[in-house]
Write a protein that holds these residues in place. Structure first.
Motif, short mmCIF file in Angstrom:
data_model
loop_
_atom_site.label_atom_id
_atom_site.label_comp_id
_atom_site.label_asym_id
_atom_site.label_seq_id
_atom_site.Cartn_x
_atom_site.Cartn_y
_atom_site.Cartn_z
N TYR A 175 0.83 -1.19 0.00
CA TYR A 175 0.00 0.00 0.00
C TYR A 175 0.87 1.24 0.00
O TYR A 175 1.93 1.28 0.61
CB TYR A 175 -0.92 0.01 1.23
CG TYR A 175 -1.78 -1.22 1.33
CD1 TYR A 175 -2.96 -1.32 0.59
CD2 TYR A 175 -1.41 -2.30 2.12
CE1 TYR A 175 -3.74 -2.46 0.66
CE2 TYR A 175 -2.18 -3.45 2.20
CZ TYR A 175 -3.35 -3.52 1.46
OH TYR A 175 -4.12 -4.66 1.52
N LEU A 181 -3.10 11.30 -4.27
CA LEU A 181 -3.28 10.09 -5.08
C LEU A 181 -4.53 10.24 -5.94
O LEU A 181 -4.61 9.69 -7.04
CB LEU A 181 -3.38 8.86 -4.19
CG LEU A 181 -2.05 8.32 -3.66
CD1 LEU A 181 -2.26 7.33 -2.52
CD2 LEU A 181 -1.25 7.66 -4.78
N ASP A 182 -5.51 10.99 -5.44
CA ASP A 182 -6.66 11.44 -6.23
C ASP A 182 -6.26 12.71 -6.95
O ASP A 182 -6.12 13.76 -6.32
CB ASP A 182 -7.85 11.68 -5.30
CG ASP A 182 -9.04 12.33 -6.00
OD1 ASP A 182 -9.15 12.20 -7.23
OD2 ASP A 182 -9.84 12.97 -5.29
N ASP A 183 -6.04 12.73 -8.22
CA ASP A 183 -6.17 11.61 -9.13
C ASP A 183 -4.84 11.37 -9.85
O ASP A 183 -4.80 11.04 -11.01
CB ASP A 183 -7.29 11.90 -10.13
CG ASP A 183 -7.60 10.73 -11.05
OD1 ASP A 183 -7.42 9.58 -10.65
OD2 ASP A 183 -8.03 10.97 -12.19
N SER A 235 -10.95 8.37 -8.70
CA SER A 235 -10.95 7.70 -7.40
C SER A 235 -12.30 7.08 -7.06
O SER A 235 -13.36 7.55 -7.50
CB SER A 235 -10.58 8.70 -6.30
OG SER A 235 -9.30 9.22 -6.53
N LEU A 248 -9.52 -2.67 -0.55
CA LEU A 248 -8.20 -2.53 -1.13
C LEU A 248 -7.57 -3.91 -1.30
O LEU A 248 -7.71 -4.77 -0.43
CB LEU A 248 -7.30 -1.67 -0.23
CG LEU A 248 -7.34 -0.15 -0.43
CD1 LEU A 248 -8.69 0.41 -0.02
CD2 LEU A 248 -6.22 0.53 0.36
N SER A 307 -11.56 2.74 -11.64
CA SER A 307 -10.83 3.27 -10.49
C SER A 307 -10.08 2.16 -9.78
O SER A 307 -10.07 1.00 -10.22
CB SER A 307 -11.82 3.92 -9.51
OG SER A 307 -11.12 4.54 -8.45
N VAL A 310 -9.91 3.69 -2.91
CA VAL A 310 -9.09 4.67 -2.20
C VAL A 310 -9.61 4.80 -0.78
O VAL A 310 -10.79 5.11 -0.56
CB VAL A 310 -9.09 6.04 -2.89
CG1 VAL A 310 -8.18 7.01 -2.13
CG2 VAL A 310 -8.66 5.93 -4.34
N ARG A 311 -8.76 4.56 0.18
CA ARG A 311 -9.10 4.75 1.58
C ARG A 311 -8.69 6.16 2.00
O ARG A 311 -7.66 6.67 1.57
CB ARG A 311 -8.38 3.70 2.42
CG ARG A 311 -8.87 3.55 3.85
CD ARG A 311 -8.09 2.43 4.54
NE ARG A 311 -8.42 1.11 4.01
CZ ARG A 311 -7.71 0.00 4.27
NH1 ARG A 311 -6.64 0.06 5.05
NH2 ARG A 311 -8.09 -1.15 3.75
N LEU A 313 -10.11 9.09 1.27
CA LEU A 313 -10.14 10.01 0.13
C LEU A 313 -10.27 11.47 0.57
O LEU A 313 -10.98 11.79 1.52
CB LEU A 313 -11.32 9.64 -0.78
CG LEU A 313 -11.45 10.40 -2.10
CD1 LEU A 313 -10.27 10.10 -3.01
CD2 LEU A 313 -12.76 10.05 -2.79
N GLU A 318 -4.39 9.71 1.79
CA GLU A 318 -5.08 8.83 0.85
C GLU A 318 -4.25 7.56 0.63
O GLU A 318 -3.02 7.62 0.55
CB GLU A 318 -5.29 9.54 -0.48
CG GLU A 318 -6.28 10.69 -0.38
CD GLU A 318 -6.38 11.52 -1.65
OE1 GLU A 318 -7.40 12.17 -1.84
OE2 GLU A 318 -5.40 11.51 -2.43
N ILE A 320 -3.91 3.64 -1.42
CA ILE A 320 -4.33 2.67 -2.42
C ILE A 320 -3.40 1.46 -2.37
O ILE A 320 -2.31 1.51 -1.79
CB ILE A 320 -4.30 3.25 -3.86
CG1 ILE A 320 -2.86 3.58 -4.29
CG2 ILE A 320 -5.20 4.47 -3.98
CD1 ILE A 320 -2.73 3.93 -5.77
#
Length: 339
Positions: A175, A181-183, A235, A248, A307, A310-311, A313, A318, A320
């Motif tokens: 991870y 990370l978005d986006d 995301s 995930l 997508s 995503v935790r 967000l 963030e 992934i």
């Protein structure tokens, strides 16, 4: 060096490129630095690279047959702040850009992007010792200046912008956690899918602007392109009540339904069949928010949003799965090879 990070026996993701993309500041309307970073990563093999008037970066890549045209989008902009005024006490008043989590703002390090460079700052917090005295949180940026004149001498002015300071962590060997990370994972996905193999149809890879403030860049694209299918790579907020089944590490997600659109059922089924034929895990879910491909529905263009889960967000952490990201790239490449 992280360059080629293996999260598993066959997973190969260039984490350095992903971190580099996430590290670049670029709120809605000020994506130029992100655009420059993406341009450095691209290899224009069979087509042309250009920037339109609003700032979208476009790579039109020809295919082996070109009977159809595919438009694939990922947005470059991130949430952050615009400086709206400089107070006489040297504090910077700000306006949110995009969906900022208000509860996560206090006690944050930020960076102000000016014409002359990057200036560090902080958004403070009210200590528990003072809350009992009725002291309220003041959402301003503190750069250590005592007056407005000191701020101006630092080179900071109204309409400069600020982003949360970027940190990253690789967690449990699969991870990655990092702001934006978005986006930028989507931007990275498009870079990877634009090179190293032959696509069947003509593909327009579009890195868009101003998604976080109303899909503005995509709306501009819709005036110039009428593809056979529009695809958004954006995301998917997991771990909500309606998405307890999305996790995930269990594969990329078909974002079948959100607040802006419903993915075309035939393309959903087609993507599922490609995933199954190639041993790619796939998840299907509904979420809030909007996606760039939705603006093409009104033109009669079928769309689908893809997508990874995503935790956390829109927060500074963030998260992934790199395996999910690798499988998303595999899925899109397989689609481009056959469609």
């Amino acid at each position: 060096m992280l360059s080629s990070f293996s999260a598993g026996s066959s997973v190969d993701v260039n984490v350095e490129d992903l971190i580099a993309l996430c590290s670049v500041p670029g709120v809605s309307g000020r994506e130029e630095n992100v655009r420059n970073e993406i341009s450095k990563l691209l290899r224009v093999e069979n087509g042309q690279l250009k920037t339109d008037k609003i700032g979208n970066l476009l790579y039109e890549k020809f295919g082996t047959e070109n009977h159809k045209e595919i438009l694939i989008m990922a947005h470059m902009d991130e949430i952050g702040f615009y400086i709206t005024s400089v107070r006489e006490d040297g504090k910077l008043e700000v306006r949110n850009v995009g969906g900022i989590i208000e509860d996560a703002i206090q006690g944050s390090f930020v960076e102000i992007i000016t014409r002359g460079g990057v200036i560090p700052g902080v958004i403070g917090a009210v200590p528990p010792h003072l809350k009992a005295d009725g002291v309220n949180f003041d959402k301003v940026i503190d750069v250590g200046a005592k007056s407005k004149d000191e701020v101006l001498k630092l080179g900071i002015d109204v309409m400069d912008y600020a982003v949360f300071k970027k940190h990253y962590a690789i967690l449990n060997n699969d991870y990655i956690a990092m702001r934006s990370l978005d986006d930028r994972f989507g931007c990275y996905t498009l870079v990877e899918c634009s090179r190293g193999f032959s696509n069947k149809s003509k593909v327009v890879f579009a890195w868009t602007v101003q998604e976080e403030v109303g899909l503005r860049g995509a709306k501009a694209l819709a005036t110039n392109y009428s593809p056979d299918v529009a695809i958004a790579v954006d995301s998917f907020a997991c771990c909500s009540k309606q998405n307890r089944h999305i996790e995930l590490g269990k594969g990329p997600v078909i974002r079948a339904l959100d607040n802006s659109s419903i993915s075309d059922v035939e393309y959903v089924r087609y993507m599922i069949s490609i995933a199954k034929d190639n041993g790619i895990p796939i998840q299907i879910g509904a979420t809030g928010g909007g996606n760039d491909a939705s603006v093409f529905v009104e033109k009669g263009v079928p769309m689908i949003a893809l997508s990874v889960p995503v935790r956390y967000l829109h927060s500074q952490v963030e998260m992934i799965s790199l395996t999910d990201l690798w499988n998303l790239i595999r899925l899109l490449k397989k689609f481009l090879e056959v469609y």
